[in-house]
Design a protein around this motif. Structure first.
Motif, PDB file in Angstrom:
ATOM      1  N   GLY A  75       1.274   8.128   4.895  1.00  0.00           N
ATOM      2  CA  GLY A  75       1.074   9.516   4.509  1.00  0.00           C
ATOM      3  C   GLY A  75       2.270  10.314   5.005  1.00  0.00           C
ATOM      4  N   GLU A  76       3.292  10.415   4.144  1.00  0.00           N
ATOM      5  CA  GLU A  76       4.550  11.048   4.558  1.00  0.00           C
ATOM      6  C   GLU A  76       4.363  12.530   4.885  1.00  0.00           C
ATOM      7  OE1 GLU A  76       7.360   9.600   5.032  1.00  0.00           O
ATOM      8  OE2 GLU A  76       7.358   7.722   3.902  1.00  0.00           O
ATOM      9  N   ARG A  77       3.545  13.207   4.076  1.00  0.00           N
ATOM     10  CA  ARG A  77       3.380  14.648   4.249  1.00  0.00           C
ATOM     11  C   ARG A  77       1.920  15.057   4.433  1.00  0.00           C
ATOM     12  NH1 ARG A  77       8.308  16.979   2.659  1.00  0.00           N
ATOM     13  NH2 ARG A  77       9.679  15.447   1.655  1.00  0.00           N
ATOM     14  N   THR A  78       1.014  14.146   4.077  1.00  0.00           N
ATOM     15  CA  THR A  78      -0.407  14.453   4.207  1.00  0.00           C
ATOM     16  C   THR A  78      -1.196  13.160   4.333  1.00  0.00           C
ATOM     17  OG1 THR A  78      -2.285  15.562   3.135  1.00  0.00           O
ATOM     18  CG2 THR A  78      -0.723  14.454   1.693  1.00  0.00           C
ATOM     19  N   PRO A  79      -2.275  13.141   5.077  1.00  0.00           N
ATOM     20  CA  PRO A  79      -3.119  11.934   5.131  1.00  0.00           C
ATOM     21  C   PRO A  79      -3.753  11.666   3.768  1.00  0.00           C
ATOM     22  CG  PRO A  79      -3.620  13.442   6.937  1.00  0.00           C
ATOM     23  CD  PRO A  79      -2.763  14.196   5.976  1.00  0.00           C
ATOM     24  N   PHE A  80      -4.207  10.420   3.572  1.00  0.00           N
ATOM     25  CA  PHE A  80      -4.880  10.092   2.317  1.00  0.00           C
ATOM     26  C   PHE A  80      -6.177   9.356   2.623  1.00  0.00           C
ATOM     27  CE2 PHE A  80      -1.683   6.894   3.280  1.00  0.00           C
ATOM     28  CZ  PHE A  80      -2.328   5.678   3.089  1.00  0.00           C
ATOM     29  N   ASP A  81      -7.164   9.534   1.754  1.00  0.00           N
ATOM     30  CA  ASP A  81      -8.468   8.934   1.988  1.00  0.00           C
ATOM     31  C   ASP A  81      -8.587   7.583   1.286  1.00  0.00           C
ATOM     32  OD1 ASP A  81      -8.858   9.554  -0.702  1.00  0.00           O
ATOM     33  OD2 ASP A  81     -10.155  11.283  -0.284  1.00  0.00           O
ATOM     34  N   ARG A  82      -9.744   6.931   1.451  1.00  0.00           N
ATOM     35  CA  ARG A  82      -9.955   5.600   0.895  1.00  0.00           C
ATOM     36  C   ARG A  82      -9.894   5.617  -0.637  1.00  0.00           C
ATOM     37  NH1 ARG A  82     -12.327   0.985   2.962  1.00  0.00           N
ATOM     38  NH2 ARG A  82     -12.188  -0.675   1.416  1.00  0.00           N
ATOM     39  N   ALA A  83     -10.408   6.663  -1.246  1.00  0.00           N
ATOM     40  CA  ALA A  83     -10.381   6.748  -2.703  1.00  0.00           C
ATOM     41  C   ALA A  83      -8.947   6.806  -3.210  1.00  0.00           C
ATOM     42  CB  ALA A  83     -11.171   7.976  -3.173  1.00  0.00           C
ATOM     43  N   ARG A  84      -8.104   7.559  -2.523  1.00  0.00           N
ATOM     44  CA  ARG A  84      -6.696   7.634  -2.923  1.00  0.00           C
ATOM     45  C   ARG A  84      -6.013   6.291  -2.713  1.00  0.00           C
ATOM     46  NH1 ARG A  84      -3.869  10.608  -6.237  1.00  0.00           N
ATOM     47  NH2 ARG A  84      -4.053  12.629  -5.210  1.00  0.00           N
ATOM     48  N   LEU A  85      -6.305   5.624  -1.617  1.00  0.00           N
ATOM     49  CA  LEU A  85      -5.732   4.307  -1.366  1.00  0.00           C
ATOM     50  C   LEU A  85      -6.104   3.335  -2.485  1.00  0.00           C
ATOM     51  CD1 LEU A  85      -4.357   2.129   0.376  1.00  0.00           C
ATOM     52  CD2 LEU A  85      -6.518   1.905   1.624  1.00  0.00           C
ATOM     53  N   ASP A  86      -7.373   3.317  -2.855  1.00  0.00           N
ATOM     54  CA  ASP A  86      -7.816   2.404  -3.906  1.00  0.00           C
ATOM     55  C   ASP A  86      -7.135   2.714  -5.233  1.00  0.00           C
ATOM     56  OD1 ASP A  86      -9.471   1.115  -2.125  1.00  0.00           O
ATOM     57  OD2 ASP A  86     -11.294   2.164  -2.746  1.00  0.00           O
ATOM     58  N   SER A  87      -6.969   3.994  -5.546  1.00  0.00           N
ATOM     59  CA  SER A  87      -6.330   4.359  -6.812  1.00  0.00           C
ATOM     60  C   SER A  87      -4.860   3.956  -6.824  1.00  0.00           C
ATOM     61  CB  SER A  87      -6.471   5.862  -7.067  1.00  0.00           C
ATOM     62  OG  SER A  87      -5.686   6.624  -6.164  1.00  0.00           O
ATOM     63  N   LEU A  88      -4.195   4.048  -5.675  1.00  0.00           N
ATOM     64  CA  LEU A  88      -2.789   3.647  -5.596  1.00  0.00           C
ATOM     65  C   LEU A  88      -2.645   2.126  -5.703  1.00  0.00           C
ATOM     66  CD1 LEU A  88      -1.495   6.080  -2.820  1.00  0.00           C
ATOM     67  CD2 LEU A  88      -0.828   6.084  -5.239  1.00  0.00           C
ATOM     68  N   LEU A  89      -3.552   1.396  -5.096  1.00  0.00           N
ATOM     69  CA  LEU A  89      -3.502  -0.064  -5.206  1.00  0.00           C
ATOM     70  C   LEU A  89      -3.758  -0.511  -6.646  1.00  0.00           C
ATOM     71  CD1 LEU A  89      -5.346  -1.146  -1.926  1.00  0.00           C
ATOM     72  CD2 LEU A  89      -2.878  -1.141  -2.382  1.00  0.00           C
ATOM     73  N   ASP A  90      -4.678   0.167  -7.335  1.00  0.00           N
ATOM     74  CA  ASP A  90      -4.912  -0.145  -8.748  1.00  0.00           C
ATOM     75  C   ASP A  90      -3.660   0.124  -9.571  1.00  0.00           C
ATOM     76  OD1 ASP A  90      -7.530  -0.879  -8.240  1.00  0.00           O
ATOM     77  OD2 ASP A  90      -8.375   1.066  -8.842  1.00  0.00           O
ATOM     78  N   LEU A  91      -2.973   1.214  -9.258  1.00  0.00           N
ATOM     79  CA  LEU A  91      -1.744   1.560  -9.976  1.00  0.00           C
ATOM     80  C   LEU A  91      -0.648   0.534  -9.694  1.00  0.00           C
ATOM     81  CD1 LEU A  91      -0.480   3.736 -11.799  1.00  0.00           C
ATOM     82  CD2 LEU A  91       0.170   4.980  -9.718  1.00  0.00           C
ATOM     83  N   ALA A  92      -0.547   0.109  -8.439  1.00  0.00           N
ATOM     84  CA  ALA A  92       0.448  -0.907  -8.087  1.00  0.00           C
ATOM     85  C   ALA A  92       0.183  -2.212  -8.829  1.00  0.00           C
ATOM     86  CB  ALA A  92       0.447  -1.149  -6.579  1.00  0.00           C
TER      87      ALA A  92
END
Length: 249
Positions: free
Chosen positions: A206-223
């Motif tokens: 989280g370079e500028r802001t923390p992220f929650d589990r939902a955001r993590l899952d969405s980023l992994l799906d995108l990756a």
């Protein structure tokens, strides 16, 4: 949000891969991801580190460097500085770890080392992920050369390896960040996967802001969208024995 090449948030930059780019390496490729260009070479050495001797197994290791004119301001050669920077050391270890996960070390033809040299000719974000994806192709060609030479009976690689970056820029989840996006991203991640979509390594901050589990899952799906496409590229190049592959705008 306007992106380079007019991309959608879930799109990679254009990819161009030129195999067998170097004459003397056992395997090599020039991997171009948008304006990021990484030269990957794979070369065997007839030795292993002291701690590996007597095991009968081979080893895969990596080196990474930014060439002086690869960035906006000249990057000093790290040989001149006396030692690799912490960033370089960390990336080298990441590349080596990623590729070792899919290699059967017992089937490399004895106590030999496959050296993966990844030199960034031009940097515009995603250099470590481009290095991993390109190094896989160079490694496959090096093992094929070893087979042709009669040193091993088959390529001892169990699966593909590809990597991409994802992040949140202006509140939008994006795949494959270039430098202009990476430098202002609220969240930045590098993701390495095998050919089955399983995770080899995930680096997230989280370079500028923390992220929650939902955001993590969405980023992994995108990756996963990006790594799946890159694995398909690798498989097509190798199956069809293509010298050059271009994909994208």
């Amino acid at each position: 949000m306007a992106r380079s090449y007019g991309r959608a948030p879930d799109a990679l930059r254009p990819v161009t891969v030129t195999r067998r780019y170097l004459k003397h390496a056992h395997g090599s490729c020039l991997f171009e991801l948008g304006d990021t260009k990484v030269l990957c070479a794979a070369t065997f050495s007839e030795t292993v580190a002291g701690w590996r001797r007597g095991s009968g197994k081979g080893w895969v290791t990596a080196e990474y460097s930014l060439l002086p004119a690869s960035t906006h301001t000249r990057t000093r050669r790290e040989v001149a500085a006396g030692a690799p920077s912490g960033r370089t050391h960390e990336i080298q270890r990441l590349i080596g770890r990623s590729l070792r996960t899919v290699v059967d070390m017992r089937s490399m033809g004895g106590e030999v080392t496959l050296n993966l040299d990844c030199d960034v000719l031009q940097a515009d974000g995603g250099t470590r992920t481009a290095a991993i994806t390109g190094a896989y192709i160079a490694m496959m060609d090096a093992f094929a050369t070893w087979v042709e030479a009669g040193r091993i009976s088959d390529v001892p690689v169990l699966d593909n390896v590809a990597a991409t970056s994802v992040g949140v820029v202006d509140g939008v989840a994006c795949l494959d960040l270039d430098y202009s996006e990476d430098s202002v991203a609220e969240v930045d991640m590098n993701v390495v996967c095998d050919g089955k979509g399983r995770f080899i390594e995930v680096q997230g901050t989280g370079e500028r802001t923390p992220f929650d589990r939902a955001r993590l899952d969405s980023l992994l799906d995108l990756a996963a969208i990006g790594t799946t496409r890159l694995v398909e590229l690798q498989r097509r190049m190798i199956a069809e024995d293509l010298e050059t592959y271009r994909d994208g705008a």
